[in-house]
Design a protein around this motif. Structure first.
Motif, PDB file in Angstrom:
ATOM      1  N   GLU A 172      -8.694 -11.309  11.203  1.00 17.13           N
ATOM      2  CA  GLU A 172      -9.426 -10.284  11.946  1.00 17.13           C
ATOM      3  C   GLU A 172      -8.506  -9.293  12.654  1.00 17.13           C
ATOM      4  O   GLU A 172      -8.940  -8.219  13.068  1.00 17.13           O
ATOM      5  CB  GLU A 172     -10.333 -10.962  12.985  1.00 17.13           C
ATOM      6  N   MET A 173      -7.248  -9.624  12.798  1.00 20.55           N
ATOM      7  CA  MET A 173      -6.328  -8.802  13.594  1.00 20.55           C
ATOM      8  C   MET A 173      -5.744  -7.659  12.770  1.00 20.55           C
ATOM      9  O   MET A 173      -5.226  -7.858  11.677  1.00 20.55           O
ATOM     10  CB  MET A 173      -5.197  -9.680  14.154  1.00 20.55           C
ATOM     11  N   GLN A 174      -5.839  -6.449  13.302  1.00 21.38           N
ATOM     12  CA  GLN A 174      -5.225  -5.267  12.698  1.00 21.38           C
ATOM     13  C   GLN A 174      -3.902  -4.992  13.420  1.00 21.38           C
ATOM     14  O   GLN A 174      -3.881  -4.779  14.625  1.00 21.38           O
ATOM     15  CB  GLN A 174      -6.147  -4.056  12.831  1.00 21.38           C
ATOM     16  N   LEU A 175      -2.832  -4.998  12.657  1.00 22.77           N
ATOM     17  CA  LEU A 175      -1.506  -4.857  13.244  1.00 22.77           C
ATOM     18  C   LEU A 175      -0.821  -3.579  12.759  1.00 22.77           C
ATOM     19  O   LEU A 175      -1.049  -3.136  11.625  1.00 22.77           O
ATOM     20  CB  LEU A 175      -0.639  -6.064  12.867  1.00 22.77           C
ATOM     21  N   PRO A 176       0.038  -2.993  13.592  1.00 22.46           N
ATOM     22  CA  PRO A 176       0.740  -1.745  13.219  1.00 22.46           C
ATOM     23  C   PRO A 176       1.902  -2.043  12.271  1.00 22.46           C
ATOM     24  O   PRO A 176       3.063  -2.104  12.672  1.00 22.46           O
ATOM     25  CB  PRO A 176       1.228  -1.206  14.572  1.00 22.46           C
ATOM     26  N   LEU A 177       1.599  -2.191  11.006  1.00 21.02           N
ATOM     27  CA  LEU A 177       2.607  -2.614  10.030  1.00 21.02           C
ATOM     28  C   LEU A 177       3.456  -1.451   9.506  1.00 21.02           C
ATOM     29  O   LEU A 177       4.581  -1.645   9.080  1.00 21.02           O
ATOM     30  CB  LEU A 177       1.925  -3.324   8.856  1.00 21.02           C
ATOM     31  N   TYR A 178       2.897  -0.250   9.526  1.00 17.47           N
ATOM     32  CA  TYR A 178       3.623   0.918   9.012  1.00 17.47           C
ATOM     33  C   TYR A 178       4.795   1.251   9.931  1.00 17.47           C
ATOM     34  O   TYR A 178       4.639   1.296  11.157  1.00 17.47           O
ATOM     35  CB  TYR A 178       2.676   2.110   8.908  1.00 17.47           C
ATOM     36  N   TRP A 179       5.971   1.475   9.355  1.00 18.35           N
ATOM     37  CA  TRP A 179       7.134   1.804  10.177  1.00 18.35           C
ATOM     38  C   TRP A 179       7.855   3.057   9.666  1.00 18.35           C
ATOM     39  O   TRP A 179       9.035   3.270   9.928  1.00 18.35           O
ATOM     40  CB  TRP A 179       8.089   0.627  10.281  1.00 18.35           C
ATOM     41  N   GLY A 180       7.102   3.932   8.986  1.00 21.91           N
ATOM     42  CA  GLY A 180       7.661   5.200   8.541  1.00 21.91           C
ATOM     43  C   GLY A 180       7.610   6.249   9.635  1.00 21.91           C
ATOM     44  O   GLY A 180       7.280   5.970  10.787  1.00 21.91           O
ATOM     45  N   PRO A 198       2.897  10.157  11.706  1.00 21.11           N
ATOM     46  CA  PRO A 198       2.175   9.707  12.907  1.00 21.11           C
ATOM     47  C   PRO A 198       1.313   8.486  12.633  1.00 21.11           C
ATOM     48  O   PRO A 198       1.030   7.696  13.530  1.00 21.11           O
ATOM     49  CB  PRO A 198       1.306  10.916  13.263  1.00 21.11           C
ATOM     50  N   GLY A 199       0.902   8.321  11.408  1.00 25.48           N
ATOM     51  CA  GLY A 199       0.078   7.197  10.997  1.00 25.48           C
ATOM     52  C   GLY A 199      -0.306   7.386   9.545  1.00 25.48           C
ATOM     53  O   GLY A 199      -0.173   8.474   8.985  1.00 25.48           O
ATOM     54  N   THR A 200      -0.774   6.341   8.917  1.00 20.21           N
ATOM     55  CA  THR A 200      -1.184   6.455   7.519  1.00 20.21           C
ATOM     56  C   THR A 200      -2.203   5.373   7.190  1.00 20.21           C
ATOM     57  O   THR A 200      -2.174   4.283   7.764  1.00 20.21           O
ATOM     58  CB  THR A 200       0.026   6.341   6.565  1.00 20.21           C
ATOM     59  N   SER A 201      -3.090   5.700   6.266  1.00 22.04           N
ATOM     60  CA  SER A 201      -4.073   4.721   5.801  1.00 22.04           C
ATOM     61  C   SER A 201      -3.531   3.892   4.652  1.00 22.04           C
ATOM     62  O   SER A 201      -4.201   2.961   4.192  1.00 22.04           O
ATOM     63  CB  SER A 201      -5.355   5.443   5.350  1.00 22.04           C
ATOM     64  N   GLY A 202      -2.332   4.220   4.171  1.00 22.12           N
ATOM     65  CA  GLY A 202      -1.738   3.462   3.080  1.00 22.12           C
ATOM     66  C   GLY A 202      -0.727   4.311   2.329  1.00 22.12           C
ATOM     67  O   GLY A 202      -0.653   5.530   2.492  1.00 22.12           O
ATOM     68  N   PRO A 203       0.072   3.677   1.478  1.00 25.21           N
ATOM     69  CA  PRO A 203       1.142   4.382   0.765  1.00 25.21           C
ATOM     70  C   PRO A 203       0.655   5.059  -0.501  1.00 25.21           C
ATOM     71  O   PRO A 203      -0.438   4.776  -1.006  1.00 25.21           O
ATOM     72  CB  PRO A 203       2.100   3.238   0.412  1.00 25.21           C
ATOM     73  N   VAL A 204       1.473   5.951  -1.020  1.00 24.36           N
ATOM     74  CA  VAL A 204       1.235   6.535  -2.339  1.00 24.36           C
ATOM     75  C   VAL A 204       1.960   5.634  -3.342  1.00 24.36           C
ATOM     76  O   VAL A 204       3.164   5.740  -3.542  1.00 24.36           O
ATOM     77  CB  VAL A 204       1.765   7.978  -2.413  1.00 24.36           C
ATOM     78  N   TYR A 205       1.208   4.710  -3.940  1.00 20.98           N
ATOM     79  CA  TYR A 205       1.766   3.784  -4.924  1.00 20.98           C
ATOM     80  C   TYR A 205       1.258   4.168  -6.299  1.00 20.98           C
ATOM     81  O   TYR A 205       0.065   4.122  -6.573  1.00 20.98           O
ATOM     82  CB  TYR A 205       1.365   2.346  -4.600  1.00 20.98           C
ATOM     83  N   GLY A 207       3.018  -0.434   4.434  1.00 20.98           N
ATOM     84  CA  GLY A 207       1.617  -0.207   4.054  1.00 20.98           C
ATOM     85  C   GLY A 207       0.922   0.733   5.008  1.00 20.98           C
ATOM     86  O   GLY A 207       1.394   1.840   5.264  1.00 20.98           O
ATOM     87  N   ALA A 208      -0.192   0.286   5.581  1.00 21.26           N
ATOM     88  CA  ALA A 208      -1.012   1.124   6.461  1.00 21.26           C
ATOM     89  C   ALA A 208      -0.639   0.921   7.922  1.00 21.26           C
ATOM     90  O   ALA A 208      -0.020  -0.076   8.293  1.00 21.26           O
ATOM     91  CB  ALA A 208      -2.484   0.822   6.250  1.00 21.26           C
ATOM     92  N   PHE A 253      -4.763  -2.719  -9.272  1.00 20.45           N
ATOM     93  CA  PHE A 253      -6.035  -3.165  -8.684  1.00 20.45           C
ATOM     94  C   PHE A 253      -5.841  -3.912  -7.362  1.00 20.45           C
ATOM     95  O   PHE A 253      -6.482  -3.572  -6.355  1.00 20.45           O
ATOM     96  CB  PHE A 253      -6.765  -4.043  -9.713  1.00 20.45           C
ATOM     97  N   PRO A 254      -4.952  -4.926  -7.298  1.00 20.09           N
ATOM     98  CA  PRO A 254      -4.796  -5.653  -6.024  1.00 20.09           C
ATOM     99  C   PRO A 254      -4.249  -4.787  -4.895  1.00 20.09           C
ATOM    100  O   PRO A 254      -4.599  -4.994  -3.724  1.00 20.09           O
ATOM    101  CB  PRO A 254      -3.800  -6.772  -6.388  1.00 20.09           C
ATOM    102  N   VAL A 255      -3.377  -3.833  -5.218  1.00 23.34           N
ATOM    103  CA  VAL A 255      -2.857  -2.938  -4.176  1.00 23.34           C
ATOM    104  C   VAL A 255      -3.980  -2.060  -3.633  1.00 23.34           C
ATOM    105  O   VAL A 255      -4.088  -1.847  -2.416  1.00 23.34           O
ATOM    106  CB  VAL A 255      -1.702  -2.077  -4.720  1.00 23.34           C
ATOM    107  N   ASP A 256      -4.832  -1.549  -4.523  1.00 26.01           N
ATOM    108  CA  ASP A 256      -5.982  -0.756  -4.081  1.00 26.01           C
ATOM    109  C   ASP A 256      -6.877  -1.568  -3.148  1.00 26.01           C
ATOM    110  O   ASP A 256      -7.403  -1.052  -2.153  1.00 26.01           O
ATOM    111  CB  ASP A 256      -6.800  -0.282  -5.288  1.00 26.01           C
ATOM    112  N   LYS A 257      -7.041  -2.855  -3.471  1.00 25.17           N
ATOM    113  CA  LYS A 257      -7.921  -3.710  -2.675  1.00 25.17           C
ATOM    114  C   LYS A 257      -7.376  -3.956  -1.266  1.00 25.17           C
ATOM    115  O   LYS A 257      -8.109  -4.367  -0.370  1.00 25.17           O
ATOM    116  CB  LYS A 257      -8.133  -5.044  -3.388  1.00 25.17           C
ATOM    117  N   ARG A 258      -6.082  -3.696  -1.062  1.00 21.75           N
ATOM    118  CA  ARG A 258      -5.531  -3.812   0.294  1.00 21.75           C
ATOM    119  C   ARG A 258      -6.143  -2.767   1.223  1.00 21.75           C
ATOM    120  O   ARG A 258      -6.252  -2.985   2.427  1.00 21.75           O
ATOM    121  CB  ARG A 258      -4.011  -3.620   0.269  1.00 21.75           C
ATOM    122  N   TYR A 259      -6.556  -1.621   0.634  1.00 21.43           N
ATOM    123  CA  TYR A 259      -6.984  -0.496   1.455  1.00 21.43           C
ATOM    124  C   TYR A 259      -8.460  -0.143   1.274  1.00 21.43           C
ATOM    125  O   TYR A 259      -9.044   0.499   2.136  1.00 21.43           O
ATOM    126  CB  TYR A 259      -6.095   0.716   1.123  1.00 21.43           C
TER     127      TYR A 259
END
Length: 828
Positions: free
Chosen positions: A327-335, A338-345, A297-298, A537-543
């Motif tokens: 409340e915790m933001q974690l570095p979940l993206y492992w691509g 350099p960084g991303t706000s979310g995937p192209v789904y 994801g992001a 819709f739910p995937v959009d709501k993730r971001y």
């Protein structure tokens, strides 16, 4: 209006109402008076602050701002285009609240496209939902990439207009093309327009081949002529922005080289390859189109209390674990980006239907869209597929002007979604043999569902779930996450793979029931529409969700002057500020209050960027090196005095701590000064070298091309002076007095495509000095020197825009009269 006409317009009315309901429902916080906190939008407000304030309080408009990078045109920031009459159409769209109109534009735009392809209006509604709710369309909204979002929205009906001009009604297609091309150009995101042009080139080539094959070349040429005429009108209506931007682009980082070869950080032509390909989509990352969390994801995401990370925190004694994880933001993206706000789904159902399109969609359309999809997908891989990227950067016109190559996925996603909906169009055709359709449906489902099932059962085949950045980010108290995050990323991939599998199977079931005659056409369309929404819709709501909204009053007050800012603002003279409390060359916030030496803009002047690379960063390093061992101002003073480049830029204040008093630099050269000695450089390399050696207060360096404008001698006059009397961003007035001829240097950026110098109202020559400042020989006497920003390109653009706008209005009126007469003739 008779019943037939009412019935004809019913689906369009329903479409607008449904799109409105969906848009307001998704963005419910807007109804509470809230707005999205968007980084790029806030940056724009800061960089445009001086321009907006001036234009509100003056009868004229300024096309130059001194609030960033020492000064730059406002062409790519905030520019008035008084004679582009298409802006009145835009004002109608903006009746919807901000943010909501972005989604409305997506929906209506793709709906118009599908109507141009003769898609049933009810299916077109569903297709518009499928395209509009793709994740990237929402990610760019939350990032504040408004111009990109609006251009993507106009891209679809623009292509629909061109398609109609070639395949259906030439004149109506031409009018639609003018309307949406002019709106797309006005939205001012050239990169998306460039990708749109690539799509249209593929379309044009295929149409040419088929017209030759079917002996329809005359019709092809007529359509081509109409589309080119439409493009000319649309371009003409936007001539103000296009001409000024093109002219300015030649002097930016995207333009040609200044001949400086010693600066290894800058490309000699356009942007350098590392900068262009920094955001390259991973080859395996392409599977995010089918499985959203394929790469986590992001960059900053949340996990629930059942995750491996949450369980570990709980075992370590962390209380209120549910609240902590929310409340915790974690570095979940492992691509590899350099960084991303979310995937192209794009949606599991869309991908399933895309594969189905290989069997069902008209070959003429597939020959257009499939090669385009393949090419743009390969280009999105950037440095991960460098041989192709190199070809495009080196040989394809203008490609080296753009960064973030992964943005080509906009075109990829467009093509995939269009094929998917056209596949549905064919499948739902009442005249088809439904029994024969079962096999391609099952084959397509087996392919896409099979891929999802493999990753659901064996997610580890995608990799080791670690990011190159983990070692740097997960240290100290967070080191345990080096073990837990890979487990969570693995679980995320597996979960989303199951999710995609379920949606593919459900949509397959609906199509099976329809083909077996157990569902009516419109019931099947409605159910598919619901599934599209349930998937996307739910995937959009993730971001982009309610957490991204805050009260408007909070946004309006987000940029507040600090203690240091308030102290500086008491000084009403003209000077520049170096704010080292932020990322100097990647943050526009200081521009909200000051004439900023730094800033944030993707198209800064090439000469300024080269000066940053060669001198400014070095001098900043020297300054803060002196801070490290200084105890009193006297310890810093020699360093401040030695900063020749920062001083020539009139750096009077340095902010090193927002809440502390700023450092006052008494050694700034001022707004203008006289020099005693002139050094002539043979080329850009020598000019840059000498600039680092001279005392900019008493010497200047010029390129040999300006040698003929230099005075023969300079005679000192202790009583001479030059001082800035009046300041406007687009008009500077200096008082000058001297008994002898002088050579003056001005701490203003040289840009001769607009800045004119005047002495007593008469235009006077000036030239470039110290690599990017203005210099002017001044005869003895007492008089005023003026600089006015008067770009001829702006005046020319306005004239062309007015003429083109009038032609467009006349064309619509003429077409309306012709249709009316034709209708009357048929009725009689």
């Amino acid at each position: 209006m008779n019943k037939k006409n009412i019935s004809k317009f019913t689906p369009h009315i329903v479409a607008v109402l449904l799109f409105t309901i969906l848009s307001f429902y998704y963005f419910l916080p807007v109804l509470e008076g809230k707005q999205i906190i968007a980084h790029d939008t806030e940056s724009w407000k800061s960089m445009a602050k001086e321009t907006i304030d001036y234009n509100k309080s003056h009868d004229d408009v300024t096309l130059w701002t001194n609030s960033m990078f020492g000064g730059m045109p406002t062409f790519q920031i905030s520019m008035s285009q008084p004679y582009n009459l298409i802006k009145h159409v835009e004002q109608i769209i903006h009746l919807y609240p901000r943010t909501i109109y972005n989604l409305m534009l997506y929906l209506i735009g793709f709906y118009i496209l599908l109507l141009a392809f003769r898609v049933n209006p009810w299916l077109a509604i569903v297709g518009a939902i499928a395209f509009s709710f793709a994740s990237y369309n929402f990610i760019i909204i939350v990032a504040g990439h408004n111009s990109k979002a609006i251009t993507i929205a106009y891209m679809a009906p623009l292509i629909g207009g061109v398609f109609m001009a070639f395949r259906r009604n030439k004149l109506i297609g031409g009018i639609i093309t003018v309307l949406f091309l002019s709106l797309a150009i006005r939205a001012n995101h050239v990169q998306i327009l460039y990708y749109t042009l690539i799509m249209l080139i593929f379309f044009g080539v295929v149409e040419l081949i088929y017209s030759l094959k079917e002996k329809q070349i005359k019709s092809f040429l007529q359509s081509t002529g109409i589309v080119l005429a439409a493009a000319a009108i649309a371009i003409g209506m936007n001539a103000t922005s296009l001409i000024t931007t093109y002219e300015y682009s030649q002097y930016t980082m995207r333009g040609k080289s200044n001949g400086l070869t010693v600066d290894t950080q800058s490309s000699q032509h356009g942007l350098n390859k590392e900068y262009i390909t920094q955001w390259s989509y991973g080859i395996d990352e392409t599977l995010t189109m089918l499985i959203p969390n394929f790469k986590g994801g992001a960059s900053g995401g949340k996990l629930d209390a059942n995750s491996a990370t949450a369980k570990k925190l709980k075992s370590l004694g962390v209380p209120n674990i549910d609240k902590v994880m929310s409340e915790m933001q974690l570095p979940l993206y492992w691509g590899t980006q350099p960084g991303t706000s979310g995937p192209v789904y794009l949606g599991a159902i869309v991908i399933f239907l895309f594969v189905l399109g290989f069997f069902l969609v008209e070959k003429r359309i597939l020959w257009w869209l499939l090669p385009m999809i393949v090419l743009t997908l390969l280009l999105s891989w950037g440095k991960n597929f460098m041989w192709l990227t190199n070809i495009f950067i080196d040989y394809v016109p203008f490609y080296n002007k753009f960064r973030t190559v992964s943005m080509t996925l906009v075109a990829t996603g467009f093509g995939i979604t269009l094929i998917a909906i056209l596949a549905l169009k064919e499948l739902l055709n009442a005249s088809i043999d439904k029994q024969k359709m079962l096999k391609p449906v099952f084959i397509s489902a087996a392919i896409t569902a099979g891929i999802a099932l493999i990753f659901a059962l064996i997610p580890s085949i995608s990799g080791n779930f670690t990011s190159p950045a983990d070692a740097q980010q997960l240290q100290g108290d967070y080191a345990f996450m080096l073990e837990t995050l890979p487990l969570d990323r693995k679980a995320m991939l597996s979960s989303d793979a199951w999710r995609s599998l379920i949606f593919i199977l459900l949509s397959t079931g609906i199509l099976w029931l329809y083909l077996k005659g157990k569902l009516k056409t419109y019931v099947a369309i409605a159910l598919l529409g619901i599934l599209f929404l349930a998937d996307l819709f739910p995937v959009d709501k993730r971001y982009l969700n309610d957490d991204n909204f805050v009260r408007k009053s909070r946004i309006d007050n987000m940029v507040q002057p600090s203690a240091a800012d308030n102290i500086i603002l008491q000084d009403k003279s003209q000077y520049r500020v170096l704010d080292a409390s932020v990322n100097i060359f990647n943050d526009a916030t200081p521009s909200h209050f000051h004439k900023n030496i730094g800033g944030y803009h993707a198209a800064k002047l090439r000469r300024y960027q080269e000066l940053i690379n060669m001198h400014i960063e070095r001098e900043i390093g020297q300054l803060f090196g002196a801070f490290g061992h200084a105890k009193t101002f006297d310890d810093i003073a020699p360093t401040l005095d030695s900063l020749g480049v920062l001083n020539m830029l009139n750096m009077k204040y340095v902010i090193y701590n927002k809440e502390a008093s700023p450092l006052v630099n008494p050694f700034a050269n001022g707004n203008a000064w006289f020099v005693k000695n002139i050094r002539v450089a043979a080329d850009a390399n020598e000019e840059m070298k000498l600039l680092g050696e001279i005392n900019t207060k008493t010497e200047m360096v010029v390129d040999k091309t300006f040698a003929s404008q230099l005075p023969a001698t300079i005679i000192a006059d202790s009583t001479s002076y030059i001082a800035l009397k009046s300041y406007k961003p687009n008009h500077l007035i200096y008082d000058f007095s001297s008994k002898t001829d002088q050579m003056a240097v001005f701490s203003e950026i040289y840009y001769d495509k607009g800045w004119n110098a005047y002495i007593n109202g008469q235009k006077a020559p000036y030239f470039r000095a110290n690599y990017l400042l203005r210099a002017m020989p001044l005869k003895s006497g007492n008089y005023q020197v003026e600089f006015k920003f008067e770009p001829q390109s702006y005046k020319t653009g306005n004239n062309i825009a007015l003429i083109s706008s009038l032609i467009f209005i006349a064309s619509i009126l003429g077409f309306g009269v012709w249709r009316w007469k034709r209708t009357k003739k048929i009725e009689n």
